[in-house]
Design a protein around this motif. Structure first.
Motif, PDB file in Angstrom:
ATOM      1  N   ILE A 255       0.835  -1.200   0.000  1.00  0.00           N
ATOM      2  CA  ILE A 255       0.000   0.000   0.000  1.00  0.00           C
ATOM      3  C   ILE A 255       0.870   1.250   0.000  1.00  0.00           C
ATOM      4  O   ILE A 255       0.594   2.226  -0.719  1.00  0.00           O
ATOM      5  N   GLU A 256       1.941   1.222   0.812  1.00  0.00           N
ATOM      6  CA  GLU A 256       2.859   2.371   0.831  1.00  0.00           C
ATOM      7  C   GLU A 256       3.482   2.610  -0.539  1.00  0.00           C
ATOM      8  O   GLU A 256       3.682   3.761  -0.944  1.00  0.00           O
ATOM      9  N   GLN A 257       3.764   1.533  -1.277  1.00  0.00           N
ATOM     10  CA  GLN A 257       4.384   1.637  -2.595  1.00  0.00           C
ATOM     11  C   GLN A 257       3.360   1.845  -3.717  1.00  0.00           C
ATOM     12  O   GLN A 257       3.732   1.948  -4.894  1.00  0.00           O
ATOM     13  N   SER A 258       2.070   1.890  -3.337  1.00  0.00           N
ATOM     14  CA  SER A 258       0.993   2.009  -4.329  1.00  0.00           C
ATOM     15  C   SER A 258       1.072   0.916  -5.387  1.00  0.00           C
ATOM     16  O   SER A 258       0.767   1.128  -6.567  1.00  0.00           O
ATOM     17  N   ASP A 259       1.473  -0.277  -4.951  1.00  0.00           N
ATOM     18  CA  ASP A 259       1.612  -1.411  -5.875  1.00  0.00           C
ATOM     19  C   ASP A 259       0.284  -2.163  -5.905  1.00  0.00           C
ATOM     20  O   ASP A 259       0.118  -3.232  -5.324  1.00  0.00           O
ATOM     21  N   TRP A 260      -0.677  -1.570  -6.614  1.00  0.00           N
ATOM     22  CA  TRP A 260      -2.042  -2.101  -6.589  1.00  0.00           C
ATOM     23  C   TRP A 260      -2.142  -3.442  -7.304  1.00  0.00           C
ATOM     24  O   TRP A 260      -2.943  -4.297  -6.909  1.00  0.00           O
ATOM     25  N   ALA A 261      -1.324  -3.663  -8.302  1.00  0.00           N
ATOM     26  CA  ALA A 261      -1.353  -4.941  -9.017  1.00  0.00           C
ATOM     27  C   ALA A 261      -0.915  -6.081  -8.098  1.00  0.00           C
ATOM     28  O   ALA A 261      -1.539  -7.145  -8.055  1.00  0.00           O
ATOM     29  N   ALA A 262       0.164  -5.851  -7.350  1.00  0.00           N
ATOM     30  CA  ALA A 262       0.656  -6.875  -6.426  1.00  0.00           C
ATOM     31  C   ALA A 262      -0.337  -7.092  -5.285  1.00  0.00           C
ATOM     32  O   ALA A 262      -0.540  -8.220  -4.832  1.00  0.00           O
ATOM     33  N   LEU A 263      -0.977  -6.021  -4.833  1.00  0.00           N
ATOM     34  CA  LEU A 263      -1.971  -6.132  -3.769  1.00  0.00           C
ATOM     35  C   LEU A 263      -3.163  -6.953  -4.249  1.00  0.00           C
ATOM     36  O   LEU A 263      -3.663  -7.837  -3.535  1.00  0.00           O
ATOM     37  N   GLU A 264      -3.618  -6.663  -5.472  1.00  0.00           N
ATOM     38  CA  GLU A 264      -4.741  -7.424  -6.025  1.00  0.00           C
ATOM     39  C   GLU A 264      -4.378  -8.904  -6.166  1.00  0.00           C
ATOM     40  O   GLU A 264      -5.188  -9.786  -5.866  1.00  0.00           O
ATOM     41  N   PHE A 265      -3.160  -9.184  -6.613  1.00  0.00           N
ATOM     42  CA  PHE A 265      -2.703 -10.571  -6.765  1.00  0.00           C
ATOM     43  C   PHE A 265      -2.745 -11.292  -5.418  1.00  0.00           C
ATOM     44  O   PHE A 265      -3.193 -12.438  -5.327  1.00  0.00           O
ATOM     45  N   GLN A 266      -2.276 -10.609  -4.370  1.00  0.00           N
ATOM     46  CA  GLN A 266      -2.269 -11.218  -3.038  1.00  0.00           C
ATOM     47  C   GLN A 266      -3.690 -11.462  -2.542  1.00  0.00           C
ATOM     48  O   GLN A 266      -3.996 -12.520  -1.983  1.00  0.00           O
ATOM     49  N   LEU A 267      -4.577 -10.502  -2.736  1.00  0.00           N
ATOM     50  CA  LEU A 267      -5.963 -10.663  -2.294  1.00  0.00           C
ATOM     51  C   LEU A 267      -6.674 -11.763  -3.077  1.00  0.00           C
ATOM     52  O   LEU A 267      -7.503 -12.493  -2.516  1.00  0.00           O
ATOM     53  N   GLN A 268      -6.357 -11.901  -4.366  1.00  0.00           N
ATOM     54  CA  GLN A 268      -6.925 -12.994  -5.151  1.00  0.00           C
ATOM     55  C   GLN A 268      -6.448 -14.342  -4.625  1.00  0.00           C
ATOM     56  O   GLN A 268      -7.239 -15.292  -4.517  1.00  0.00           O
ATOM     57  N   ALA A 269      -5.156 -14.433  -4.290  1.00  0.00           N
ATOM     58  CA  ALA A 269      -4.607 -15.672  -3.742  1.00  0.00           C
ATOM     59  C   ALA A 269      -5.273 -16.016  -2.417  1.00  0.00           C
ATOM     60  O   ALA A 269      -5.594 -17.188  -2.149  1.00  0.00           O
ATOM     61  N   ASN A 270      -5.526 -15.006  -1.602  1.00  0.00           N
ATOM     62  CA  ASN A 270      -6.206 -15.237  -0.325  1.00  0.00           C
ATOM     63  C   ASN A 270      -7.627 -15.743  -0.546  1.00  0.00           C
ATOM     64  O   ASN A 270      -8.100 -16.639   0.171  1.00  0.00           O
ATOM     65  N   GLY A 271      -8.298 -15.160  -1.531  1.00  0.00           N
ATOM     66  CA  GLY A 271      -9.667 -15.567  -1.822  1.00  0.00           C
ATOM     67  C   GLY A 271      -9.735 -17.022  -2.271  1.00  0.00           C
ATOM     68  O   GLY A 271     -10.688 -17.734  -1.927  1.00  0.00           O
ATOM     69  N   LYS A 272      -8.729 -17.464  -3.027  1.00  0.00           N
ATOM     70  CA  LYS A 272      -8.695 -18.855  -3.480  1.00  0.00           C
ATOM     71  C   LYS A 272      -8.357 -19.805  -2.336  1.00  0.00           C
ATOM     72  O   LYS A 272      -8.784 -20.969  -2.330  1.00  0.00           O
ATOM     73  N   ALA A 273      -7.564 -19.327  -1.364  1.00  0.00           N
ATOM     74  CA  ALA A 273      -7.136 -20.185  -0.261  1.00  0.00           C
ATOM     75  C   ALA A 273      -8.214 -20.350   0.802  1.00  0.00           C
ATOM     76  O   ALA A 273      -8.291 -21.398   1.446  1.00  0.00           O
TER      77      ALA A 273
END
Length: 279
Positions: A255-273
């Protein structure tokens, strides 16, 4: 079968309801006479007393006290039981309990029904609490097969899903999915209450809905139970908290780095898990 329950709170009271419905004669013991009277009036037990000697007639005894009282209550209990009596417990931490009790009582098998609620006490007890819920047994290499079979039959009759594992593995797993969430949820509530702007705090309280209700439930539960989880499963919980802190720091950094693509990827992985744990 005559079955004893030592501790008539949520789990003990619920266990009593189901065991009676299955035709067992249930003997209950509580520290408070008022709890004994209420358990009888509600139909959770056939007989109840503050005198632990009532359980001398039981063939199987479930120790359903808070974690910190399990071993002390066991020490009092065994003065009244024949060696043939099977003893089990329902504590959410297993390694220290098994280590303390198993050498003293050959017919002991550790147990843990994963069926808690935020409420506590005999008033919170309910029928069919264990249906479809995990129920873990943690025998060691010395536990007699006969004792295992007896407790296994009772657990299956409750409609629970039975699992076996070593005590230390149980404690590591439960630290992740039960004890860690209590601490995370408690921190969430404390963070919200730390808001210094009274108008914002009041607005947050007014707007809180299902999301906050779900994530804050276990953190707002029985504080005695939360402390005992931390005290008796300290090392496993500290390890889980360290892992959680690392993952929280990772999300903070994205979030500090405004890396929204990486954040979305992580949240998608969490949703699948997530379905691997809750479905």
């Amino acid at each position: 079968m005559k079955i004893g329950i030592l501790g008539l709170g949520l789990i003990g009271g619920s266990l009593g309801y189901d065991l009676r419905s299955l035709g067992h004669h249930v003997l209950g013991v509580s520290r408070r006479l008022s709890t004994c009277e209420k358990a009888i009036a509600l139909g959770s037990v056939n007989e109840a007393s503050v005198d632990i000697s009532l359980l001398a007639a039981a063939e199987v005894v479930f120790i359903c006290t808070p974690i910190g009282l399990i071993v002390p209550q066991f020490q009092q209990l065994i003065d009244h039981l024949p060696v043939s009596t099977v003893i089990t417990d329902v504590g959410s931490v297993k390694a220290p309990i098994v280590k303390a009790i198993a050498p003293q009582w050959s017919n002991f098998i550790g147990g843990h029904p994963m069926a808690g609620l935020a409420e506590s006490g005999i008033e919170a007890a309910q029928r069919d609490l264990f249906v479809g819920r995990p129920y873990v047994l943690t025998p060691d290499e010395t536990t007699p097969k006969t004792a295992i079979a007896i407790v296994e039959e009772i657990v299956r009759s409750l409609g629970a899903n039975l699992y076996y594992c070593p005590p230390d593995e149980h404690d590591r797993a439960v630290s992740l999915i039960s004890h860690l969430p209590v601490m995370v949820s408690a921190a969430l509530i404390a963070t919200c209450m730390g808001e210094t702007d009274t108008h914002v705090l009041q607005l947050a309280q007014n707007l809180a809905s299902s999301g906050f209700r779900d994530t804050s439930r276990v953190g707002g539960g029985n504080p005695e139970l939360g402390v005992m989880m931390a005290q008796y499963n300290r090392q496993a919980l500290l390890s889980s908290l360290a892992q959680y802190r690392q993952n929280l720091a990772k999300l903070t950094n994205l979030i500090e780095q405004s890396d929204w693509a990486a954040l979305e990827f992580q949240l998608q992985a969490n949703g699948k898990a997530r379905p691997k744990f809750v479905e």
